[in-house]
Design a protein around this motif. Structure first.
Motif, short mmCIF file in Angstrom:
data_model
loop_
_atom_site.label_atom_id
_atom_site.label_comp_id
_atom_site.label_asym_id
_atom_site.label_seq_id
_atom_site.Cartn_x
_atom_site.Cartn_y
_atom_site.Cartn_z
N LEU A 79 0.96 -1.28 -0.16
CA LEU A 79 -0.05 0.20 0.06
C LEU A 79 0.88 1.19 0.01
O LEU A 79 0.46 2.21 -0.48
CB LEU A 79 -0.88 -0.06 1.18
N PHE A 80 2.00 0.93 0.84
CA PHE A 80 2.68 2.59 0.86
C PHE A 80 3.95 2.40 0.08
O PHE A 80 4.64 3.22 -0.14
CB PHE A 80 3.33 2.58 2.26
N LYS A 139 -2.83 7.42 8.54
CA LYS A 139 -3.22 7.81 7.15
C LYS A 139 -3.65 9.24 7.03
O LYS A 139 -3.22 9.54 5.95
CB LYS A 139 -4.02 6.65 6.85
N THR A 143 -1.41 12.05 4.49
CA THR A 143 -1.68 12.13 3.23
C THR A 143 -2.01 13.70 3.09
O THR A 143 -2.60 14.44 3.94
CB THR A 143 -3.20 11.45 3.41
N THR A 148 -0.28 9.94 -0.40
CA THR A 148 0.36 9.29 0.99
C THR A 148 1.77 9.80 0.80
O THR A 148 2.49 9.08 0.02
CB THR A 148 -0.07 8.26 1.48
N GLU A 227 0.14 5.48 -7.80
CA GLU A 227 -1.54 5.90 -7.79
C GLU A 227 -2.00 6.19 -9.22
O GLU A 227 -2.92 5.72 -9.45
CB GLU A 227 -1.60 6.62 -6.68
N GLU A 238 -8.24 4.27 -3.65
CA GLU A 238 -8.88 4.61 -2.37
C GLU A 238 -9.67 3.52 -1.62
O GLU A 238 -9.22 3.60 -0.54
CB GLU A 238 -9.68 6.01 -2.24
N LYS A 241 -7.01 1.02 -0.60
CA LYS A 241 -6.18 1.61 0.80
C LYS A 241 -7.40 1.28 1.95
O LYS A 241 -7.02 0.89 3.15
CB LYS A 241 -5.95 3.10 0.72
N ARG A 242 -8.53 1.75 1.81
CA ARG A 242 -9.42 1.56 2.96
C ARG A 242 -9.70 -0.01 3.19
O ARG A 242 -9.67 -0.44 4.44
CB ARG A 242 -10.93 1.99 2.34
N VAL A 245 -6.32 -1.02 5.04
CA VAL A 245 -6.09 -0.48 6.35
C VAL A 245 -7.00 -1.15 7.30
O VAL A 245 -6.60 -1.68 8.46
CB VAL A 245 -6.41 0.90 6.20
#
Length: 339
Positions: A79-80, A139, A143, A148, A227, A238, A241-242, A245
């Motif tokens: 993700l990162f 996050k 961001t 991010t 991204e 997005e 990511k949700r 997370v």
């Protein structure tokens, strides 16, 4: 994957065979075979108690926690887009531990007031909420304009870890003697006192990440390009990511609730595997779960046997292994950027 499964099986069998009692592989195999055949009454009571009631639930818990940490590390790094990302380094584990410690110190008798059967889920749920809150704060602060920042993520994670550690220390200060003994477990990690109730209580919160990972692999592969590129490939970044997370917070929160803070497993497993299986998350995610489980089984075996009959906290062993690797990663990235 086949090699990973074989290594995990060998580590699990070694965990059941070795220890202060020294039963040996033959006794363990006989105990497991007899139990699976519903012939436990024919076992020696001491052997049955050691293998089936003490070592087996501990090994199962180590597999669950190690797999959750390894898989969480792989998802966070994807993700990162950074191999230094790890739930223990960015404040997720500390937030989960703070919530669990708060329940222990301030929520006296809370389990007894819950409906029957829900008591074992109190600590995992509290740790999940703490880990989720820490992840959302991380996050949000990292961001800027919808993007991010990895550098901001690491800095915010260090600050959150320090803050949560200070609050945990404050709760330790006001705890009584009985609570202090229990809180020591949270600061250094361990699988002592593992039971089937603990494992089954944490399992429902560890499952979301395992179920979501196969559907996230394609998105994580696309996100590695950036991204904007992932968006043009049809990935809802997005949403990815949700989902990541939330699933990571659930798994790490449950892992911390049953084992305390065990660092660097989520950092080591994915990084070591990238050398063997490459960056494709379709292979990296399940392999990270397997290697994480194997590493934690071996760390638990070392914790039980290195200073027997005493027991080392697992967090000490994983930190001794993980910290040098983390420093090597930092120095390698610095040399790459300098070049």
């Amino acid at each position: 994957m086949l090699v990973g499964l074989v290594l995990l099986a060998l580590a699990a069998f070694a965990s059941l065979s070795l220890g202060a009692a020294g039963l040996g592989p033959a006794a363990v195999a006989r105990a497991l075979g007899t139990a699976l055949g519903d012939g436990r009454a024919a076992l020696d009571p001491t052997t049955a108690a050691i293998v089936l009631d003490i070592r087996l639930p501990r090994a199962v818990l180590a597999i669950l926690v190690g797999a959750a940490l390894g898989l969480s590390g792989a998802v966070m790094q994807g993700l990162f887009r950074n191999p230094l990302a790890d739930p223990g380094l960015v404040g997720v584990s500390s937030g989960a531990a703070l919530a669990a410690v708060t329940v222990i110190v301030l929520g006296r008798g809370a389990e007894e007031r819950l409906p029957p059967g829900l008591g074992p889920y109190l600590l995992p749920v509290a740790a999940f909420v703490g880990g989720l809150a820490a992840t959302l704060v991380l996050k949000r602060l990292a961001t800027v304009s919808g993007r991010t920042s990895v550098a901001a993520m690491l800095l915010v994670g260090i600050a959150l870890t320090a803050l949560f550690g200070a609050l945990t220390g404050l709760l330790v200060f006001v705890a009584d003697d009985g609570q202090l003994r229990e809180l020591t477990f949270w600061t250094m990690g361990g699988l002592g006192g593992a039971t089937w109730v603990k494992a089954l209580g944490a399992l429902p919160l560890m499952l979301p990440l395992a179920c979501a990972a196969p559907f996230m692999a394609r998105g994580l592969n696309a996100a590695a390009l950036g991204e904007a590129e992932a968006f043009h490939l049809g990935i809802d970044v997005e949403r990815l990511k949700r989902l990541g997370v939330l699933a990571v917070a659930a798994s790490v929160g449950a892992a911390v609730a049953v084992s305390g803070i065990i660092g660097f497993v989520g950092l080591l497993a994915p990084h070591l595997l990238r050398v063997a299986v490459g960056p494709d998350h379709r292979a990296l995610l399940p392999a990270s779960a397997l290697l994480g489980a194997t590493l934690l089984l071996l760390a638990d075996l070392g914790a039980r046997t290195l200073v027997a009959p005493a027991e080392l906290p697992i967090g000490i062993l994983t930190a001794c292994l993980g910290a040098p690797v983390f420093l090597w990663l930092v120095l390698k990235r610095r040399a790459t950027l300098g070049a």
